[in-house]
Design an enzyme around this catalytic site. Structure first.
Site, PDB file in Angstrom:
ATOM      1  N   LYS A  48      10.145 -49.333  21.915  1.00  0.00           N
ATOM      2  CA  LYS A  48      10.891 -50.461  21.278  1.00  0.00           C
ATOM      3  C   LYS A  48      10.840 -49.956  19.712  1.00  0.00           C
ATOM      4  O   LYS A  48      11.950 -50.178  18.903  1.00  0.00           O
ATOM      5  CB  LYS A  48      10.645 -51.700  21.537  1.00  0.00           C
ATOM      6  CG  LYS A  48      10.944 -52.174  22.836  1.00  0.00           C
ATOM      7  CD  LYS A  48      10.421 -53.708  23.224  1.00  0.00           C
ATOM      8  CE  LYS A  48      10.728 -54.124  24.687  1.00  0.00           C
ATOM      9  NZ  LYS A  48      12.130 -54.391  24.904  1.00  0.00           N
ATOM     10  N   LYS A  73      -8.059 -49.845  25.408  1.00  0.00           N
ATOM     11  CA  LYS A  73      -9.591 -49.976  25.663  1.00  0.00           C
ATOM     12  C   LYS A  73     -10.142 -49.223  26.613  1.00  0.00           C
ATOM     13  O   LYS A  73      -9.463 -49.128  27.940  1.00  0.00           O
ATOM     14  CB  LYS A  73      -9.901 -51.263  25.666  1.00  0.00           C
ATOM     15  CG  LYS A  73      -9.913 -52.318  24.436  1.00  0.00           C
ATOM     16  CD  LYS A  73     -10.405 -53.717  24.558  1.00  0.00           C
ATOM     17  CE  LYS A  73     -10.382 -54.364  23.406  1.00  0.00           C
ATOM     18  NZ  LYS A  73     -11.196 -53.907  22.421  1.00  0.00           N
ATOM     19  N   ARG A 105      -0.866 -50.315  16.292  1.00  0.00           N
ATOM     20  CA  ARG A 105      -0.756 -50.574  14.786  1.00  0.00           C
ATOM     21  C   ARG A 105       0.375 -49.644  14.111  1.00  0.00           C
ATOM     22  O   ARG A 105       0.660 -48.584  14.420  1.00  0.00           O
ATOM     23  CB  ARG A 105      -1.897 -49.917  14.154  1.00  0.00           C
ATOM     24  CG  ARG A 105      -2.104 -50.248  12.668  1.00  0.00           C
ATOM     25  CD  ARG A 105      -3.485 -49.675  12.087  1.00  0.00           C
ATOM     26  NE  ARG A 105      -4.451 -50.322  12.908  1.00  0.00           N
ATOM     27  CZ  ARG A 105      -5.835 -50.091  12.984  1.00  0.00           C
ATOM     28  NH1 ARG A 105      -6.103 -48.706  12.584  1.00  0.00           N
ATOM     29  NH2 ARG A 105      -6.706 -50.646  13.392  1.00  0.00           N
ATOM     30  N   GLU A 167      -1.367 -56.416  21.841  1.00  0.00           N
ATOM     31  CA  GLU A 167      -1.544 -56.750  20.534  1.00  0.00           C
ATOM     32  C   GLU A 167      -0.921 -55.760  19.470  1.00  0.00           C
ATOM     33  O   GLU A 167      -1.128 -54.432  19.572  1.00  0.00           O
ATOM     34  CB  GLU A 167      -3.381 -56.512  20.343  1.00  0.00           C
ATOM     35  CG  GLU A 167      -3.404 -57.231  18.772  1.00  0.00           C
ATOM     36  CD  GLU A 167      -4.895 -56.797  18.364  1.00  0.00           C
ATOM     37  OE1 GLU A 167      -5.602 -57.733  17.746  1.00  0.00           O
ATOM     38  OE2 GLU A 167      -5.221 -55.502  18.447  1.00  0.00           O
ATOM     39  N   HIS A 183     -13.737 -50.772   7.055  1.00  0.00           N
ATOM     40  CA  HIS A 183     -14.401 -50.583   8.270  1.00  0.00           C
ATOM     41  C   HIS A 183     -15.340 -49.371   8.111  1.00  0.00           C
ATOM     42  O   HIS A 183     -16.427 -49.469   8.877  1.00  0.00           O
ATOM     43  CB  HIS A 183     -13.415 -49.968   9.354  1.00  0.00           C
ATOM     44  CG  HIS A 183     -13.895 -49.726  10.590  1.00  0.00           C
ATOM     45  ND1 HIS A 183     -13.967 -50.960  11.419  1.00  0.00           N
ATOM     46  CD2 HIS A 183     -14.164 -48.532  11.188  1.00  0.00           C
ATOM     47  CE1 HIS A 183     -14.621 -50.081  12.808  1.00  0.00           C
ATOM     48  NE2 HIS A 183     -14.681 -48.861  12.600  1.00  0.00           N
TER      49      HIS A 183
END
Length: 228
Positions: A48, A73, A105, A167, A183
């Site tokens: 998409k 994950k 992301r 997510e 990070h």
């Protein structure tokens, strides 16, 4: 539309006791099938995003997306997250309580692009926006800025349809650069970062926000109010 697997096996995977060597073949198969649904959902959302990007680039002289990264994950990461939040180690509980098994992301040039992507995806009839956390409008205390979404998309399996969460983290290049450095610093110091460095990170976050605002203003001056 079904939102939960019709027949998850409670207690199927005791991830605390089982290792890769002593997990049964059936356990491995069930866990692989469980994770596969999230991969399919991630692939759907990635498609998409790719369609929106290509269509936009065809109609305009720039792209609203710099790059896209996906992450599924691993079993070890899933176990660590379950332990952290106190989630029972069953597939049913993992499905209900952990919504970032699949993650995407999206990094954009401008803040307006971030919200455009959210609007375009959220307006699609087969996308259910479950949760929005806007850390651009309301940054975290450490200066972190990003737009987080949990969306659900239907995954069509051979015998059923399941709605699977993905997510989304959507942010600008400046936000992404800051988050990456932050990070790495916290990783190096194992979470215990000296106060001086935390203060400098906070100042850098404000600088990144100012940069986003400046670049948006410059684009507006060049391309007009919409910037598109």
């Amino acid at each position: 539309m079904t939102t939960v697997d019709d027949n998850p096996r409670n207690g199927l995977v005791d991830l605390v006791e089982a290792s890769a060597d002593d997990m049964t073949r059936e356990t491995v198969r069930e866990l692989a099938g469980f994770r596969m649904r999230y991969k399919f959902a991630m692939d759907e959302v990635s498609t998409k995003i790719a369609i929106l990007r290509e269509e936009f680039e065809h109609a305009h002289d720039h792209s609203p997306i710099e790059h896209v990264r996906t992450r599924l994950k691993s079993p070890d990461s899933l176990l660590a997250k379950a332990r952290k939040i106190g989630c029972p180690l069953t597939l049913e509980a993992l499905e209900q309580q952990i919504r970032d098994i699949a993650g995407i992301r999206v990094v954009c040039p401008f803040v307006s692009d971030v919200y455009w992507i959210m609007e375009m995806l959220g307006g699609q009839s087969d996308v259910d926006v479950v949760e929005v956390e806007d850390y651009i409008a309301d940054p975290k205390a450490n200066g972190y800025r990003s737009l987080h979404l949990i969306i659900k998309v239907p995954v069509y399996l051979s015998d059923r349809v399941v709605d699977v969460p993905v997510e989304l983290q959507i942010r600008t290049i400046a936000m992404d650069f800051w988050a990456s450095v932050e990070h790495s610093i916290y990783y190096k110091y194992d979470g215990t970062v000296p106060t001086t460095l935390r203060d400098e990170l906070g100042a850098a976050a404000r600088t990144a926000a100012d940069l986003d605002a400046t670049m948006a203003r410059l684009r507006t001056e060049v391309h007009g109010i919409s910037g598109r």
